[in-house]
Write an enzyme that holds these catalytic residues in place. Structure first.
Site, PDB file in Angstrom:
ATOM      1  CE  LYS A 283      21.672  59.055 101.201  1.00 31.96           C
ATOM      2  NZ  LYS A 283      21.489  58.021 102.246  1.00 31.96           N
TER       3      LYS A 283
ATOM      4  CB  SER B 150      18.026  58.663 103.333  1.00 29.17           C
ATOM      5  OG  SER B 150      19.294  58.059 103.613  1.00 29.17           O
TER       6      SER B 150
ATOM      7  CB  SER C 270      19.445  55.002 104.269  1.00 25.35           C
ATOM      8  OG  SER C 270      18.610  55.650 105.188  1.00 25.35           O
TER       9      SER C 270
END
Length: 423
Positions: A73, A142, A166
Site C-alpha cells: 500500500k 483505503s 481500511s
C-alpha cells in the site's frame, strides 16, 4: 501451466519454492501475466515496474516468504519505488529508506511487486481502482489496490493499513481475507501516519492461513502453524454491534445464515452484544481520528492546502474544531472500553459480526461506510474478515471474526475454522 500457479495459496507456493519444485521467477511471471490481463481494468497499482520485479525475483533470499510477490500500500515507504500517499503533494516522492513492514518482508524473502493504490492519505479521496468482481463498483478503501489486486489474482499477499475500516472493508467487498492485527503487532515505522492512536498495519490474502504466514514472518510473532486446525470448535458470540441499523437486507440475512452454519459445524453459538457504554465509540472515533489526522498533516495544511481535497479539508477542520473537553472525553472512552472489552466477551473465544453494511457500493467516488469496523479498530483488537457468499448483485460479502487484544494467534485459528464452516 503458468496460469495455474496463481491459484496456489501462499503457504503452498513457498513450500514448493523451498523444495525446489518451483522457482520464484516462474511464480512471478505467472503473476505478471495476470497483471497484464487484469490491471488495465482493475488499476490496482500506483507504481509497477515488471523489470524491477523480475530482478528482485532473481535475487530472492531464503526465508518464510521466499519468492512470494507482495503488493505494498502506497502509505508505506519504499526506497526503490515512489511513495506518494495518494496525494499530489507527494508526487514522485522517493524516501531514503524502506518502511519497517517492507524491510521485514524483504528480509523474509518476499518480492515487492509494486505499490498499490490508496485513497488520499489513506483516509479520503479515492484513487482509480475498481472492484475486480464488477468494475462499476468500488473496491472499498483505503487499501483499495491491495484488496483488488489480491482478489484479481495479481499477487498473493498485500499490505493494507486500517484507521477505521481500511483493511477489513475492502477485503470483504472484493471477496478476499483481510487481517487487522492487534494495534502495534506489525511495526509501522516508515508509514505515513495519520492517527497515532488508531493506525494499524494489516495484511490481505486469499485465505486466513496465508495472512497468518505473512503477518508472522514480518512481525516476528508466533501466530501458530497456518496449516494446523483447532482441535475443538470455538465458543462464538454473534454480535450485531451498534452499527446494526445500517445493515442492508443481505447483511441481515448473511448473519442469520452464518449463525446457522457455525452451529451445524459444532460451534457453541450464542448472542452477545457489547455493553451500552461501548456505543460511545461511534462518536469518539471520528473525533480522535480527525483531530490526530489534522495534527499529522500540519505541514501539508500549512504549505499545500489547495492540493488537499475539499472532503478531507472538511474532516480535518472538524477535527481541529474539537474543544479540549471533547478530545479528553473521547480518549477516556477509548481507555475505558479497551480496558473493559475482555469482560464484555467473557466466556467466549471470539465474536462474529458483519464486515460491512452490505455489498460494495456502485461508483468509485465513495469507498463505503466503515461503521462495522471503527469500533473494533478503536478497541485495538484483532479482526479477520473471510468471504461469506455474495449479495443480490453478485458482489462479495464478508463476515468478521473479532477477539481480544493480543490474542491474534487464536483469532487467526478461529478464522480458519469459520472459513471451513461456512464454505
Amino acid at each position: 501451466m503458468s496460469s495455474d500457479l496463481i491459484t496456489l495459496s501462499a503457504v503452498a507456493a513457498v513450500r514448493m519454492i523451498r523444495d525446489g519444485r518451483l522457482t520464484a521467477s516462474d511464480l512471478l511471471q505467472a503473476y505478471l501475466d495476470r497483471i497484464a490481463s487484469r490491471d488495465p481494468t482493475v488499476r490496482a497499482f500506483a507504481h509497477f515496474d515488471p523489470t524491477q520485479a523480475r530482478a528482485a525475483a532473481a535475487a530472492t533470499k531464503p526465508g518464510p516468504l521466499q519468492g512470494l510477490p507482495v503488493g505494498v500500500k502506497d502509505v508505506l515507504d519504499t526506497a526503490d519505488m515512489p511513495s506518494q500517499y495518494g496525494s499530489p503533494i507527494w508526487a514522485n516522492h522517493r524516501p531514503k529508506a524502506d518502511s519497517a513492514p517492507v524491510a521485514w518482508a524483504g528480509a523474509a524473502g518476499a518480492i515487492v511487486i509494486g505499490k498499490t493504490v490508496t485513497t488520499e492519505f489513506a483516509t479520503r479521496k479515492p484513487g482509480p481502482t475498481t472492484n475486480p468482481v464488477n468494475p462499476a463498483h468500488t473496491p472499498g478503501g483505503s487499501s483499495s489496490g491491495s484488496a483488488a489486486g489480491v482478489a484479481a489474482g495479481m499477487f498473493p499477499l498485500a499490505y493494507g493499513t486500517q484507521t477505521a475500516g481500511s483493511v477489513i472493508r475492502p477485503a470483504a467487498y472484493c471477496g478476499v481475507v483481510g487481517y487487522k492485527p492487534s494495534y502495534g503487532l506489525i511495526n509501522r515505522n516508515g508509514m505515513k501516519i495519520m492517527s497515532d492512536s488508531l493506525d494499524t498495519v494489516g495484511v490481505i490474502a486469499r485465505g486466513a492461513a496465508d495472512c497468518a504466514l505473512f503477518a508472522a514472518a514480518v512481525s516476528g510473532r508466533d501466530l501458530g502453524d497456518p496449516e494446523t486446525k483447532p482441535a475443538t470448535p470455538p465458543r462464538i458470540g454473534i454480535c450485531q454491534s451498534p452499527a446494526w441499523d445500517l445493515a442492508a437486507p443481505e447483511t441481515q440475512a448473511l448473519l442469520a445464515r452464518v449463525t446457522q452454519a457455525l452451529g451445524r459445524a459444532g460451534g457453541q453459538v450464542s448472542q452477545r452484544e457489547l455493553p451500552a457504554h461501548f456505543n460511545q465509540l461511534v462518536d469518539a472515533h471520528p473525533i480522535i481520528m480527525n483531530n490526530e489526522s489534522a495534527r499529522a498533516l500540519g505541514w501539508e495544511l500549512a504549505r499545500h492546502p489547495d492540493q488537499i481535497s475539499e472532503g478531507l479539508r472538511e474532516r480535518l477542520a472538524f477535527g481541529l474544531d474539537q474543544p479540549p473537553s471533547a478530545l479528553q472525553h473521547a480518549y477516556q472512552v477509548f481507555e475505558t472500553t479497551q480496558r473493559g472489552f475482555p469482560d464484555a466477551i467473557e466466556g467466549l473465544d471470539v465474536l462474529v459480526t458483519p464486515s460491512a453494511p452490505g455489498e460494495a457500493p456502485k461508483g468509485l467516488e465513495w469507498t463505503g461506510d466503515p461503521a462495522f469496523n471503527l469500533i473494533w479498530t478503536s478497541l485495538h483488537v484483532p479482526c479477520v474478515t473471510v468471504p461469506a457468499g455474495s449479495g443480490p448483485n453478485g458482489l462479495p460479502l464478508g463476515i468478521q471474526i473479532v477477539g481480544r487484544q493480543g490474542d491474534d494467534r487464536a483469532v487467526l485459528a478461529w478464522a480458519r475454522w469459520v472459513e471451513a464452516a461456512i464454505a
